[in-house]
Every structure is written in structure tokens, then in C-alpha cells.
Design a protein around this motif. Structure first.
Motif, PDB file in Angstrom:
ATOM      1  N   VAL A  66       0.787  -1.232   0.000  1.00  0.00           N
ATOM      2  CA  VAL A  66       0.000   0.000   0.000  1.00  0.00           C
ATOM      3  C   VAL A  66       0.823   1.289   0.000  1.00  0.00           C
ATOM      4  O   VAL A  66       0.318   2.339  -0.389  1.00  0.00           O
ATOM      5  CB  VAL A  66      -0.991   0.054   1.183  1.00  0.00           C
ATOM      6  CG1 VAL A  66      -2.038  -1.028   1.037  1.00  0.00           C
ATOM      7  CG2 VAL A  66      -0.280  -0.044   2.510  1.00  0.00           C
ATOM      8  N   LYS A  67       2.076   1.239   0.418  1.00  0.00           N
ATOM      9  CA  LYS A  67       2.896   2.456   0.469  1.00  0.00           C
ATOM     10  C   LYS A  67       3.805   2.619  -0.741  1.00  0.00           C
ATOM     11  O   LYS A  67       4.631   3.518  -0.788  1.00  0.00           O
ATOM     12  CB  LYS A  67       3.697   2.469   1.760  1.00  0.00           C
ATOM     13  CG  LYS A  67       2.790   2.460   2.981  1.00  0.00           C
ATOM     14  CD  LYS A  67       3.292   3.308   4.069  1.00  0.00           C
ATOM     15  CE  LYS A  67       2.282   3.310   5.203  1.00  0.00           C
ATOM     16  NZ  LYS A  67       2.869   3.716   6.436  1.00  0.00           N
ATOM     17  N   ASN A  68       3.651   1.752  -1.735  1.00  0.00           N
ATOM     18  CA  ASN A  68       4.474   1.839  -2.939  1.00  0.00           C
ATOM     19  C   ASN A  68       4.265   3.208  -3.590  1.00  0.00           C
ATOM     20  O   ASN A  68       3.127   3.664  -3.720  1.00  0.00           O
ATOM     21  CB  ASN A  68       4.097   0.717  -3.921  1.00  0.00           C
ATOM     22  CG  ASN A  68       5.127   0.542  -5.010  1.00  0.00           C
ATOM     23  OD1 ASN A  68       5.422   1.466  -5.751  1.00  0.00           O
ATOM     24  ND2 ASN A  68       5.669  -0.650  -5.097  1.00  0.00           N
ATOM     25  N   PRO A  69       5.351   3.876  -3.998  1.00  0.00           N
ATOM     26  CA  PRO A  69       5.205   5.188  -4.633  1.00  0.00           C
ATOM     27  C   PRO A  69       4.466   5.134  -5.973  1.00  0.00           C
ATOM     28  O   PRO A  69       3.944   6.144  -6.426  1.00  0.00           O
ATOM     29  CB  PRO A  69       6.645   5.679  -4.806  1.00  0.00           C
ATOM     30  CG  PRO A  69       7.505   4.479  -4.666  1.00  0.00           C
ATOM     31  CD  PRO A  69       6.751   3.488  -3.840  1.00  0.00           C
ATOM     32  N   THR A  82       9.841  -7.808  -4.876  1.00  0.00           N
ATOM     33  CA  THR A  82      11.298  -7.735  -4.815  1.00  0.00           C
ATOM     34  C   THR A  82      11.680  -6.594  -3.889  1.00  0.00           C
ATOM     35  O   THR A  82      11.270  -5.450  -4.106  1.00  0.00           O
ATOM     36  CB  THR A  82      11.885  -7.509  -6.221  1.00  0.00           C
ATOM     37  OG1 THR A  82      11.530  -8.638  -7.036  1.00  0.00           O
ATOM     38  CG2 THR A  82      13.389  -7.361  -6.183  1.00  0.00           C
ATOM     39  N   ILE A  83      12.463  -6.914  -2.854  1.00  0.00           N
ATOM     40  CA  ILE A  83      12.899  -5.859  -1.932  1.00  0.00           C
ATOM     41  C   ILE A  83      14.408  -5.610  -2.005  1.00  0.00           C
ATOM     42  O   ILE A  83      14.877  -4.590  -1.524  1.00  0.00           O
ATOM     43  CB  ILE A  83      12.464  -6.120  -0.478  1.00  0.00           C
ATOM     44  CG1 ILE A  83      13.089  -7.376   0.088  1.00  0.00           C
ATOM     45  CG2 ILE A  83      10.946  -6.168  -0.376  1.00  0.00           C
ATOM     46  CD1 ILE A  83      12.924  -7.495   1.594  1.00  0.00           C
ATOM     47  N   ASP A 102       7.259  -1.064   4.270  1.00  0.00           N
ATOM     48  CA  ASP A 102       6.598  -0.361   5.374  1.00  0.00           C
ATOM     49  C   ASP A 102       6.584   1.151   5.161  1.00  0.00           C
ATOM     50  O   ASP A 102       5.694   1.845   5.644  1.00  0.00           O
ATOM     51  CB  ASP A 102       7.258  -0.689   6.713  1.00  0.00           C
ATOM     52  CG  ASP A 102       6.962  -2.109   7.161  1.00  0.00           C
ATOM     53  OD1 ASP A 102       5.919  -2.661   6.759  1.00  0.00           O
ATOM     54  OD2 ASP A 102       7.779  -2.672   7.912  1.00  0.00           O
ATOM     55  N   SER A 103       7.589   1.674   4.434  1.00  0.00           N
ATOM     56  CA  SER A 103       7.648   3.117   4.190  1.00  0.00           C
ATOM     57  C   SER A 103       7.423   3.469   2.717  1.00  0.00           C
ATOM     58  O   SER A 103       7.151   4.621   2.401  1.00  0.00           O
ATOM     59  CB  SER A 103       9.011   3.667   4.622  1.00  0.00           C
ATOM     60  OG  SER A 103      10.039   3.174   3.770  1.00  0.00           O
ATOM     61  N   GLY A 104       7.594   2.483   1.824  1.00  0.00           N
ATOM     62  CA  GLY A 104       7.484   2.745   0.391  1.00  0.00           C
ATOM     63  C   GLY A 104       8.727   3.397  -0.179  1.00  0.00           C
ATOM     64  O   GLY A 104       8.707   3.915  -1.291  1.00  0.00           O
ATOM     65  N   ARG A 105       9.827   3.356   0.552  1.00  0.00           N
ATOM     66  CA  ARG A 105      11.072   3.999   0.104  1.00  0.00           C
ATOM     67  C   ARG A 105      12.128   2.967  -0.266  1.00  0.00           C
ATOM     68  O   ARG A 105      12.149   1.871   0.277  1.00  0.00           O
ATOM     69  CB  ARG A 105      11.634   4.889   1.207  1.00  0.00           C
ATOM     70  CG  ARG A 105      10.774   6.073   1.491  1.00  0.00           C
ATOM     71  CD  ARG A 105      11.452   6.982   2.467  1.00  0.00           C
ATOM     72  NE  ARG A 105      10.734   8.234   2.507  1.00  0.00           N
ATOM     73  CZ  ARG A 105      11.079   9.240   3.254  1.00  0.00           C
ATOM     74  NH1 ARG A 105      12.125   9.154   4.037  1.00  0.00           N
ATOM     75  NH2 ARG A 105      10.389  10.350   3.237  1.00  0.00           N
ATOM     76  N   SER A 106      13.023   3.391  -1.152  1.00  0.00           N
ATOM     77  CA  SER A 106      14.169   2.569  -1.540  1.00  0.00           C
ATOM     78  C   SER A 106      15.440   3.259  -1.064  1.00  0.00           C
ATOM     79  O   SER A 106      15.509   4.498  -1.033  1.00  0.00           O
ATOM     80  CB  SER A 106      14.227   2.395  -3.054  1.00  0.00           C
ATOM     81  OG  SER A 106      13.156   1.602  -3.485  1.00  0.00           O
ATOM     82  N   CYS A 123      21.067   2.839   3.467  1.00  0.00           N
ATOM     83  CA  CYS A 123      21.527   4.201   3.712  1.00  0.00           C
ATOM     84  C   CYS A 123      20.722   5.220   2.918  1.00  0.00           C
ATOM     85  O   CYS A 123      20.384   5.000   1.756  1.00  0.00           O
ATOM     86  CB  CYS A 123      22.997   4.351   3.323  1.00  0.00           C
ATOM     87  SG  CYS A 123      24.123   3.265   4.218  1.00  0.00           S
ATOM     88  N   LEU A 124      20.446   6.326   3.560  1.00  0.00           N
ATOM     89  CA  LEU A 124      19.840   7.490   2.929  1.00  0.00           C
ATOM     90  C   LEU A 124      20.793   8.636   3.222  1.00  0.00           C
ATOM     91  O   LEU A 124      20.907   9.067   4.378  1.00  0.00           O
ATOM     92  CB  LEU A 124      18.450   7.772   3.501  1.00  0.00           C
ATOM     93  CG  LEU A 124      17.708   8.972   2.916  1.00  0.00           C
ATOM     94  CD1 LEU A 124      17.497   8.792   1.415  1.00  0.00           C
ATOM     95  CD2 LEU A 124      16.381   9.168   3.608  1.00  0.00           C
ATOM     96  N   GLY A 125      21.524   9.057   2.190  1.00  0.00           N
ATOM     97  CA  GLY A 125      22.566  10.050   2.411  1.00  0.00           C
ATOM     98  C   GLY A 125      23.615   9.468   3.341  1.00  0.00           C
ATOM     99  O   GLY A 125      23.990   8.307   3.217  1.00  0.00           O
TER     100      GLY A 125
END
Length: 137
Positions: A66-69, A82-83, A102-106, A123-125
Motif C-alpha cells: 500500500v505504500k508503494n510510490p 522484490t525488496i 513499510d515506508s514505500g522507500r528505496s 543508507c539514505l545520504g
């Protein structure tokens, strides 16, 4: 003397990463992810990981992404997504991308195996978090 000089000049080869293929139970025990060669055309030697089993369904939550962009993907079941994608050998580890349903982020990610544990670092930044997955069957 020439042999000693040659030994000093030659760089040691980077250690190849330990294989990470197989099935892994994620940190919170909610799912099993299978890491294997990607089944995407022209992926070469890349590895991917998809959810092959949902062990603990979300309480009161949907069993879909549900949180997929991408709105078109939001009805896709969690099982089968695929994660881990595009992982390539990079010295003693594997580098690629990890998707968090859970967040919809990669995130940019690294995989490093230590015996029966797979360290999944996202990692994000400059900010990173490492999760430890356990090998199963």
C-alpha cells in the motif's frame, strides 16, 4: 632484492564477498526473503531478493504494498515483491538497493554475510541502519 620490491608494489587483491544467496528470515521475523540471481533480462551477475513467505501478517493492515510510490503497484501482494535489487560484488560485500514496503522507500544498500547472519545495511545520504537477517533452511 627485486623480488622483495615487487612484493611491496603489488596490491593485494580485494577479497571476494561471501555468497549471500539463499533464504533469510528478516529481523522482526515477519517474512522470509530469498536472495538469488535476478530474473530481469540483462541483469548479468546481479542478485535480487524477493519475499517468498509472510510469517507474521501485518495486524489489521493490508497484505498488499500500500505504500508503494507507484499507485499501480499498491494492490500487489507483499508476498512475491522484490525488496533487494541490482546487487553486485564490491570487494568483500554486495552493493545494490533495498526497498522497504513499510515506508514505500528505496535505499542504497550493502549486504555482508557473517556465517548464518546477513547484515543488510540501508543508507539514505550519510545516515545508515543495519538489520541482521538469519539464514533459514
Amino acid at each position: 632484492m627485486a623480488t622483495l620490491l615487487a612484493m611491496l608494489v603489488v596490491k593485494p587483491a580485494a577479497a571476494a564477498p561471501i555468497p549471500v544467496t539463499g533464504r533469510w528470515l528478516v529481523t522482526d521475523g515477519s517474512a522470509v526473503v530469498e536472495v538469488a540471481p535476478c530474473q530481469v533480462r540483462d541483469s548479468g551477475a546481479k542478485l535480487c531478493g524477493r519475499i517468498v513467505r509472510v510469517v507474521k501478517p501485518r495486524l489489521g493492515g493490508p497484505a498488499t504494498d500500500v505504500k508503494n510510490p507507484d499507485p499501480a503497484q499498491r494492490t500487489q501482494p507483499i508476498k512475491g515483491i522484490t525488496i533487494l535489487s541490482g546487487f553486485v560484488s564490491a570487494g568483500d560485500r554486495w552493493k545494490g538497493r533495498v526497498y522497504d514496503p513499510d515506508s514505500g522507500r528505496s535505499y542504497r544498500a550493502e549486504l555482508l554475510r557473517d556465517g548464518g547472519t546477513l547484515h543488510v545495511k540501508g543508507c539514505l545520504g550519510p545516515f545508515c541502519r543495519t538489520l541482521n537477517w538469519t539464514r533459514v533452511g
